[in-house]
Write a protein that holds these residues in place. Sequence first.
Motif, PDB file in Angstrom:
ATOM      1  N   ALA A  12     -63.450 -11.508 -15.259  1.00 30.11           N
ATOM      2  CA  ALA A  12     -63.020 -12.305 -14.098  1.00 30.11           C
ATOM      3  C   ALA A  12     -63.858 -12.072 -12.840  1.00 30.11           C
ATOM      4  O   ALA A  12     -63.588 -12.677 -11.811  1.00 30.11           O
ATOM      5  CB  ALA A  12     -61.546 -12.023 -13.799  1.00 30.11           C
ATOM      6  N   ALA A  21     -59.629 -17.371 -12.800  1.00 29.06           N
ATOM      7  CA  ALA A  21     -58.718 -16.576 -11.958  1.00 29.06           C
ATOM      8  C   ALA A  21     -58.322 -17.373 -10.717  1.00 29.06           C
ATOM      9  O   ALA A  21     -57.142 -17.423 -10.334  1.00 29.06           O
ATOM     10  CB  ALA A  21     -59.379 -15.258 -11.573  1.00 29.06           C
ATOM     11  N   VAL A  31     -52.039 -13.516 -11.092  1.00 28.48           N
ATOM     12  CA  VAL A  31     -53.236 -13.231 -11.896  1.00 28.48           C
ATOM     13  C   VAL A  31     -53.559 -11.740 -11.903  1.00 28.48           C
ATOM     14  O   VAL A  31     -53.724 -11.124 -10.844  1.00 28.48           O
ATOM     15  CB  VAL A  31     -54.446 -14.009 -11.343  1.00 28.48           C
ATOM     16  CG1 VAL A  31     -55.710 -13.685 -12.135  1.00 28.48           C
ATOM     17  CG2 VAL A  31     -54.176 -15.517 -11.348  1.00 28.48           C
ATOM     18  N   ALA A  33     -56.643  -9.708 -12.954  1.00 29.81           N
ATOM     19  CA  ALA A  33     -58.045  -9.965 -13.265  1.00 29.81           C
ATOM     20  C   ALA A  33     -58.707  -8.674 -13.721  1.00 29.81           C
ATOM     21  O   ALA A  33     -58.524  -7.630 -13.096  1.00 29.81           O
ATOM     22  CB  ALA A  33     -58.746 -10.505 -12.022  1.00 29.81           C
ATOM     23  N   ASP A  35     -62.404  -6.734 -15.365  1.00 28.49           N
ATOM     24  CA  ASP A  35     -63.845  -6.829 -15.606  1.00 28.49           C
ATOM     25  C   ASP A  35     -64.413  -5.419 -15.753  1.00 28.49           C
ATOM     26  O   ASP A  35     -63.855  -4.467 -15.191  1.00 28.49           O
ATOM     27  CB  ASP A  35     -64.556  -7.557 -14.444  1.00 28.49           C
ATOM     28  CG  ASP A  35     -65.889  -8.174 -14.858  1.00 28.49           C
ATOM     29  OD1 ASP A  35     -65.926  -9.408 -15.065  1.00 28.49           O
ATOM     30  OD2 ASP A  35     -66.878  -7.425 -15.009  1.00 28.49           O
ATOM     31  N   LEU A  41     -65.605  -7.164  -9.057  1.00 25.07           N
ATOM     32  CA  LEU A  41     -64.283  -7.802  -9.225  1.00 25.07           C
ATOM     33  C   LEU A  41     -63.454  -7.656  -7.951  1.00 25.07           C
ATOM     34  O   LEU A  41     -62.874  -8.633  -7.455  1.00 25.07           O
ATOM     35  CB  LEU A  41     -63.563  -7.140 -10.407  1.00 25.07           C
ATOM     36  CG  LEU A  41     -62.189  -7.703 -10.771  1.00 25.07           C
ATOM     37  CD1 LEU A  41     -62.331  -9.090 -11.394  1.00 25.07           C
ATOM     38  CD2 LEU A  41     -61.477  -6.766 -11.761  1.00 25.07           C
ATOM     39  N   ILE A  51     -53.608 -13.079  -6.544  1.00 23.02           N
ATOM     40  CA  ILE A  51     -54.236 -12.022  -7.361  1.00 23.02           C
ATOM     41  C   ILE A  51     -53.349 -10.770  -7.281  1.00 23.02           C
ATOM     42  O   ILE A  51     -53.290 -10.091  -6.249  1.00 23.02           O
ATOM     43  CB  ILE A  51     -55.665 -11.706  -6.874  1.00 23.02           C
ATOM     44  CG1 ILE A  51     -56.531 -12.981  -6.845  1.00 23.02           C
ATOM     45  CG2 ILE A  51     -56.292 -10.617  -7.747  1.00 23.02           C
ATOM     46  CD1 ILE A  51     -56.718 -13.691  -8.179  1.00 23.02           C
ATOM     47  N   THR A  54     -56.556  -6.152  -9.681  1.00 22.61           N
ATOM     48  CA  THR A  54     -57.946  -6.185 -10.142  1.00 22.61           C
ATOM     49  C   THR A  54     -58.151  -4.900 -10.948  1.00 22.61           C
ATOM     50  O   THR A  54     -58.017  -3.794 -10.419  1.00 22.61           O
ATOM     51  CB  THR A  54     -58.939  -6.262  -8.968  1.00 22.61           C
ATOM     52  OG1 THR A  54     -58.595  -5.288  -7.980  1.00 22.61           O
ATOM     53  CG2 THR A  54     -58.914  -7.630  -8.307  1.00 22.61           C
TER      54      THR A  54
END
Length: 254
Positions: A12, A21, A31, A33, A35, A41, A51, A54
Amino acid sequence: MSDNKGVFITGAASGIGLAAARLFAERGWSVAAADIDGALLRERLHGQPGIAATLQCDIADSEAVEAAMAAAEAATGGLGAVVANAGIHIRNSVCGITDAELDRITDINIKGSVYTLRAAARLLVAARRGGAVVLTASDQAFIGKPGNFGYGLTKGAIAQMTRTAALELAPHGVRVNAVCPGTVDTAMVDKIFENASAAGGGSVDAMWAEERALFPLGRTCTPREVAQAIYFLAAEATFSTGALLKTDGGLTAG
Ligand SMILES: NC(=O)c1ccc[n+]([C@@H]2O[C@H](COP(=O)([O-])OP(=O)(O)OC[C@H]3O[C@@H](n4cnc5c(N)ncnc54)[C@H](O)[C@@H]3O)[C@@H](O)[C@H]2O)c1
């Protein structure tokens, strides 16, 4: 169909995953997300509306994927969809692929997709809430492309895992589908062309122009257009499972 509006998206930090996203967040989803590049990210998504988390996560590490999925479930208040999107590209041929390249591309693109799909399936089945998984395959699930030997085999594998998982999970109300994009304007393709250019293959601009001319629609795909197809499969295509949705501008229609 799950009523939960939490979504876990891998890869993402860039390209298709980043566009997905943002699209899910715009449409009211919560979301999580993920990575491998946690710094990028966070820079791009941390604190943005919608969001919830992360998460730094290497999809080639099955324990890390299980942990990230659990964190996503908690942060979003309950997952209704999982997008197994992260992947890499390496150019090689059937004669030239090295053992190390084969290991790397299968570890990330095949095993990483399986780890994400499996963790999602276990969670959604145990929760008895239904839900949807969307994987990112490629036009190379349908056609061969010289110079893409290792990459193409991983995308064929993603198409096949989509079909069998769809059948296994249908009794649990969990749908499994894949998007199959043609060339998308992302950093992945920029890097392929930059490497080819450095090896004496001409200018990056000329390569993009040549690429655009390959597609019947006369252009390549935007990350947003793939995100829209992912969103459709995850949230709207309630009678689709085992589907391979082409977003390839007609490339594989001929
Ligand atoms: N760009 C295209 O033309 C195209 C076409 C068809 C399919 N795809 C597929 O779409 C997906 C996304 O590609 P993109 O074009 O957005 O590329 P991208 O390079 O812009 O983004 C990929 C993201 O995945 C992350 N990633 C890489 N390895 C990871 C790992 N081991 N664990 C977690 N995250 C990891 C990267 O850090 C990056 O943020 C890939 O599966 C790719 O194969 C891309």
